[in-house]
Motif scaffolding. Structure first.
Motif, PDB file in Angstrom:
ATOM      1  N   TRP A 111      -1.618  -7.922  20.483  1.00  0.00           N
ATOM      2  CA  TRP A 111      -0.357  -8.674  20.431  1.00  0.00           C
ATOM      3  C   TRP A 111       0.014  -9.181  21.815  1.00  0.00           C
ATOM      4  N   THR A 112       0.366 -10.482  21.909  1.00  0.00           N
ATOM      5  CA  THR A 112       0.701 -11.045  23.215  1.00  0.00           C
ATOM      6  C   THR A 112       2.149 -11.495  23.296  1.00  0.00           C
ATOM      7  N   GLY A 113       2.877 -11.483  22.209  1.00  0.00           N
ATOM      8  CA  GLY A 113       4.239 -12.006  22.237  1.00  0.00           C
ATOM      9  C   GLY A 113       4.282 -13.528  22.147  1.00  0.00           C
ATOM     10  N   SER A 114       3.175 -14.135  21.696  1.00  0.00           N
ATOM     11  CA  SER A 114       3.135 -15.587  21.536  1.00  0.00           C
ATOM     12  C   SER A 114       4.184 -16.033  20.527  1.00  0.00           C
ATOM     13  N   ASN A 115       4.840 -17.146  20.822  1.00  0.00           N
ATOM     14  CA  ASN A 115       5.870 -17.580  19.881  1.00  0.00           C
ATOM     15  C   ASN A 115       5.269 -18.099  18.588  1.00  0.00           C
ATOM     16  N   ARG A 116       4.029 -18.620  18.657  1.00  0.00           N
ATOM     17  CA  ARG A 116       3.368 -19.031  17.418  1.00  0.00           C
ATOM     18  C   ARG A 116       3.132 -17.805  16.538  1.00  0.00           C
ATOM     19  N   HIS A 117       2.875 -16.665  17.185  1.00  0.00           N
ATOM     20  CA  HIS A 117       2.728 -15.423  16.420  1.00  0.00           C
ATOM     21  C   HIS A 117       4.079 -14.924  15.929  1.00  0.00           C
ATOM     22  N   TRP A 118       5.091 -14.957  16.808  1.00  0.00           N
ATOM     23  CA  TRP A 118       6.419 -14.485  16.401  1.00  0.00           C
ATOM     24  C   TRP A 118       6.909 -15.249  15.172  1.00  0.00           C
ATOM     25  N   SER A 119       6.569 -16.538  15.130  1.00  0.00           N
ATOM     26  CA  SER A 119       7.048 -17.366  14.023  1.00  0.00           C
ATOM     27  C   SER A 119       6.519 -16.835  12.688  1.00  0.00           C
ATOM     28  N   ASN A 120       5.193 -16.549  12.644  1.00  0.00           N
ATOM     29  CA  ASN A 120       4.624 -15.972  11.421  1.00  0.00           C
ATOM     30  C   ASN A 120       5.122 -14.556  11.196  1.00  0.00           C
ATOM     31  N   TYR A 121       5.264 -13.837  12.293  1.00  0.00           N
ATOM     32  CA  TYR A 121       5.674 -12.437  12.218  1.00  0.00           C
ATOM     33  C   TYR A 121       7.068 -12.312  11.604  1.00  0.00           C
ATOM     34  N   GLU A 122       7.973 -13.153  12.085  1.00  0.00           N
ATOM     35  CA  GLU A 122       9.334 -13.046  11.566  1.00  0.00           C
ATOM     36  C   GLU A 122       9.398 -13.423  10.094  1.00  0.00           C
ATOM     37  N   LYS A 123       8.579 -14.412   9.710  1.00  0.00           N
ATOM     38  CA  LYS A 123       8.559 -14.790   8.296  1.00  0.00           C
ATOM     39  C   LYS A 123       8.017 -13.639   7.448  1.00  0.00           C
ATOM     40  N   ALA A 124       6.919 -13.031   7.948  1.00  0.00           N
ATOM     41  CA  ALA A 124       6.335 -11.919   7.189  1.00  0.00           C
ATOM     42  C   ALA A 124       7.323 -10.759   7.109  1.00  0.00           C
ATOM     43  N   TYR A 125       8.060 -10.527   8.182  1.00  0.00           N
ATOM     44  CA  TYR A 125       9.033  -9.432   8.191  1.00  0.00           C
ATOM     45  C   TYR A 125      10.139  -9.685   7.171  1.00  0.00           C
ATOM     46  N   LEU A 126      10.573 -10.950   7.133  1.00  0.00           N
ATOM     47  CA  LEU A 126      11.615 -11.316   6.164  1.00  0.00           C
ATOM     48  C   LEU A 126      11.119 -11.108   4.736  1.00  0.00           C
ATOM     49  N   ILE A 127       9.854 -11.516   4.494  1.00  0.00           N
ATOM     50  CA  ILE A 127       9.316 -11.374   3.133  1.00  0.00           C
ATOM     51  C   ILE A 127       9.174  -9.900   2.779  1.00  0.00           C
ATOM     52  N   LEU A 128       8.690  -9.090   3.742  1.00  0.00           N
ATOM     53  CA  LEU A 128       8.565  -7.655   3.465  1.00  0.00           C
ATOM     54  C   LEU A 128       9.928  -7.046   3.175  1.00  0.00           C
ATOM     55  N   ALA A 129      10.947  -7.494   3.901  1.00  0.00           N
ATOM     56  CA  ALA A 129      12.298  -6.993   3.623  1.00  0.00           C
ATOM     57  C   ALA A 129      12.721  -7.415   2.225  1.00  0.00           C
ATOM     58  N   GLY A 130      12.399  -8.670   1.858  1.00  0.00           N
ATOM     59  CA  GLY A 130      12.740  -9.161   0.528  1.00  0.00           C
ATOM     60  C   GLY A 130      12.010  -8.414  -0.565  1.00  0.00           C
ATOM     61  N   LEU A 131      10.774  -7.971  -0.285  1.00  0.00           N
ATOM     62  CA  LEU A 131      10.015  -7.220  -1.293  1.00  0.00           C
ATOM     63  C   LEU A 131      10.468  -5.772  -1.351  1.00  0.00           C
ATOM     64  N   SER A 132      10.871  -5.219  -0.200  1.00  0.00           N
ATOM     65  CA  SER A 132      11.252  -3.810  -0.183  1.00  0.00           C
ATOM     66  C   SER A 132      12.607  -3.587  -0.836  1.00  0.00           C
ATOM     67  N   THR A 133      13.438  -4.616  -0.866  1.00  0.00           N
ATOM     68  CA  THR A 133      14.764  -4.445  -1.464  1.00  0.00           C
ATOM     69  C   THR A 133      14.674  -4.139  -2.961  1.00  0.00           C
ATOM     70  N   PRO A 134      13.989  -4.982  -3.765  1.00  0.00           N
ATOM     71  CA  PRO A 134      13.831  -4.577  -5.168  1.00  0.00           C
ATOM     72  C   PRO A 134      13.006  -3.313  -5.307  1.00  0.00           C
ATOM     73  N   LEU A 135      12.129  -3.037  -4.344  1.00  0.00           N
ATOM     74  CA  LEU A 135      11.310  -1.830  -4.430  1.00  0.00           C
ATOM     75  C   LEU A 135      12.181  -0.581  -4.332  1.00  0.00           C
ATOM     76  N   VAL A 136      13.069  -0.555  -3.318  1.00  0.00           N
ATOM     77  CA  VAL A 136      13.856   0.660  -3.114  1.00  0.00           C
ATOM     78  C   VAL A 136      14.814   0.867  -4.288  1.00  0.00           C
ATOM     79  N   LEU A 137      15.295  -0.238  -4.868  1.00  0.00           N
ATOM     80  CA  LEU A 137      16.175  -0.073  -6.024  1.00  0.00           C
ATOM     81  C   LEU A 137      15.396   0.406  -7.241  1.00  0.00           C
ATOM     82  N   SER A 138      14.113   0.002  -7.319  1.00  0.00           N
ATOM     83  CA  SER A 138      13.341   0.373  -8.517  1.00  0.00           C
ATOM     84  C   SER A 138      12.818   1.795  -8.444  1.00  0.00           C
ATOM     85  N   VAL A 139      12.497   2.289  -7.231  1.00  0.00           N
ATOM     86  CA  VAL A 139      11.820   3.589  -7.161  1.00  0.00           C
ATOM     87  C   VAL A 139      12.706   4.688  -7.726  1.00  0.00           C
TER      88      VAL A 139
END
Lengths: 179, 476
Positions: B218-246
């Motif tokens: 990891w270098t802290g590249s902003n091109r990486h941060w851009s994908n990283y933040e999107k993936a983080y948002l999606i994981l948060a979006g997936l974990s929300t129904p997950l935690v309610l379902s478990v």
């Protein structure tokens, strides 16, 4: 054989988030393509300042989710209704209702794998070797410094022009990085 | 018209309308890295060993108890007809419920843009993972013949029979294993930029290699941060129904059955609220001592404690409402078995379990209506432990009290745990604290890059985001 190190690019150091944001806007407007900004945390508004498009990670997560739901439904139908049908409590052999909870969990599971590995794929990570990681000052990128790198591979690249642009953007420390 | 010519000035909002700082004392980026990483550098302090050695001993006891139970059989536990689910399932539900606060903090609060979560999410997510590991032991062991556990998974076996997906117990297998896997993925993804921080600070070859390997370059590249933040948002979006379902699916293990006291539709939301309630209790229990020992008061501020107490109060009140509603429905349903089950809860042979639950879960958290108590660390610490005692008794009440009085009086009985039950439960604390102590010793327990991102100087449009670091005297 030529063993002399090839230059990778020119690296400019900045001290604040605002400085690097304005520098990125200048480099974007100058029309460079192969350049990047390195920051200790994602700087708000940097994607626009660099002119980046929306990330494509969402597609990987979406495909993962669809694959997970389909896998769950098909697997349960195959196991409980086709391959070995067994009457339990007078319930139907297959019903999308009882197959839903496991399929729902698999949607989330595959979607999560899609988003993590999609992110790694788009970023071409893991990549344990990188020319910048050899640079001594660059180690501060994870601490409190901000860097802008223009690669020599950029079609518009010329060292003198790039250095002038970065100096005008307010960088106090500019150096060359070897490949 | 002359007034138009004067430049537009935006007045500063008055002090009482300005948002309080998330990191106190205008700490600089470097201070955050130094303070958080210093916890993992240098020699382990004495108190760490004082906690670690008993934890490892308790973990050893757990392994012994599991070995004893596997080699002898489930008869070593107190489970006996009619109470065939005893401490094993109580502890399973209790531990997995604790995990839920971590996912709530990391996912739901992220989607709700509660930026204070950055100070506590890493430790809370670690707590989630370790709690789910403790939970997972019980269902795997209580089947009796552990070597057949793999029949729970959709793997072809020599009998050609597949798992039976009409049973909520199978849903539970998928819910819990997905929950564990996704929690690990989410936690690891959040760690990647911070592992790079550790890599760049490492002085020894072993640390450079280990942190470098897991930081994935990891270098802290902003091109990486851009994908990283999107993936983080999606994981948060997936974990929300997950935690309610478990925990909903965990509750369906009970609610789908016919036992009076279990067969209710209120279970899924009531279990989820209870899980978050107990999880915040555990987060507070862990973080209040840690912030003092590690001098993290500027990152985990009193405001953080205050906000978490409010969440505890809200979820505790939801749980209290659910207890009341269960009684109402038992009366309103007109079913004599339901009525008997609930009167028996409050006045039967296990009345002490029921009233411990009511005091700890419903009465005590109401103290959090007072701001002075929400900011009194001793009071909050004690209440956070009472919350977890209360939530343990909630599962005791639901499982044991419902089972010990069956439909036919000939089936009635009285359940007590055996010494193996008790030692196994103590042993799971050994597992939990061994892992948690290793975590705070070797990994950054605060999300460094996320906390840097919520400081005022991180915002390029904020006055402190400009080139004024020297002038504003950011505190090193």
């Amino acid at each position: 054989m030529n063993n002399a190190p090839k230059p990778y690019g020119i690296i400019a150091e900045f001290r604040t988030a605002a400085d690097i944001l304005h520098a990125a806007e200048k480099v974007r407007d100058a029309g460079y393509q192969k350049w990047d900004v390195f920051t200790p945390f994602p700087v708000h508004g940097m994607d626009r300042a660099m002119g980046l498009k929306n990330s494509k990670v969402g597609w990987f997560a979406f495909l993962g989710g669809v694959a997970g739901y389909t896998t769950g439904m098909l697997m349960i139908w195959f196991m409980n209704a086709l391959d070995y049908p067994l009457v339990v409590g007078g319930k139907p052999m297959f019903s999308p209702f009882y197959a839903f909870p496991p399929s729902y969990e698999l949607t989330i599971l595959f979607g999560a794998f899609g988003s993590l590995f999609g992110m790694l794929f788009l970023n071409r990570l893991p990549r344990l070797y990188h020319p910048l990681l050899k640079n001594r000052r660059f180690a501060l990128v994870t601490h409190d410094r901000f860097f802008l790198v223009i690669e020599c591979a950029d079609p518009k690249y010329s060292e003198a022009q790039a250095r002038k642009l970065l100096e005008e953007a307010g960088s106090r420390h500019i150096e060359m990085v070897e490949d | 018209m002359a007034a138009r010519a004067t430049p537009l000035t935006i007045p500063e909002p008055p002090a009482e309308l300005q948002r309080p700082l998330l990191v106190d004392n205008y700490r600089s980026f470097g201070w955050i890295s130094n303070r958080v990483c210093s916890l993992t550098e240098g020699k382990a302090p004495v108190w760490w060993w004082v906690l670690f050695i008993p934890s490892v001993l308790a973990l050893g006891m757990l392994l012994f108890m599991l070995g004893y139970q596997i080699s002898t059989g489930v008869g070593v536990w107190g489970n006996m007809h009619p109470v065939m689910w005893g401490w094993d399932i109580i502890n399973f539900v209790w531990w997995i419920g604790i995990g839920h606060a971590g996912t709530l903090i990391s996912a739901i609060l992220f989607l709700l843009r509660q930026r204070w979560r950055t100070a506590v999410n890493r430790a809370a997510e670690a707590m989630t993972i370790f709690a789910v590991m403790c939970a997972g032991i019980y269902p795997a062991l209580h089947v009796g013949r552990v070597w057949y556990d793999w029949w729970l998974f959709p793997i072809p076996n020599s009998n050609s029979i597949w798992p039976q997906f009409r049973s909520p117990l199978m849903w539970d297998v998928f819910a819990v294993s997905t929950y564990f896997t996704v929690s690990v993925l989410f936690w690891y993804m959040g760690l990647i930029p911070d592992l790079a921080v550790m890599r760049d600070r490492a002085r020894t070859r072993i640390r450079q290699f280990a942190y470098g390997l897991f930081a994935l370059g990891w270098t802290g590249s902003n091109r990486h941060w851009s994908n990283y933040e999107k993936a983080y948002l999606i994981l948060a979006g997936l974990s929300t129904p997950l935690v309610l379902s478990v925990h909903s699916i965990v509750s369906l293990d009970f609610a789908v059955s016919q036992v009076p006291g279990w067969h209710t539709t209120i279970f899924p939301p009531y279990f989820v609220a209870g899980a978050i309630f107990s999880g915040f209790g555990m987060v507070l229990t862990l973080l209040i001592p840690l912030r003092s020992i590690f001098k993290l008061e500027d990152i985990i501020t009193l405001r953080h404690i205050d906000v978490m107490c409010k969440v505890t109060l809200a979820t505790g009140s939801i749980v209290g409402y659910a207890y009341g509603m269960e009684f109402f429905i038992a009366w309103y349903s007109g079913s004599p078995y339901e009525r008997f089950a609930f009167i028996n809860r409050a006045l039967g042979p296990y009345w002490w379990g029921y009233w411990t639950m009511i005091v700890c879960n419903v009465v005590v958290p109401q103290l959090f209506w007072f701001k002075s108590l929400r900011r009194n660390l001793v009071v909050v610490f004690i209440i956070s432990i009472l919350v977890n005692i209360g939530m343990w008794f909630e599962r005791f009440v639901i499982i044991v009290i419902s089972l010990h009085r069956d439909f036919v009086p000939a089936n009635w009985g009285y359940y007590s745990p055996s010494w193996v039950d008790i030692c196994t439960y103590v042993g799971t604390f050994g597992l939990f604290f061994t892992l948690f102590l290793l975590f705070i010793r070797f990994l950054p327990m605060i999300a460094i890059s996320e906390v840097k991102g919520v400081t005022p100087q991180s915002d390029p449009h904020h006055p402190l985001g400009g080139a004024k670091i020297k002038e504003m005297a950011l505190h090193e």
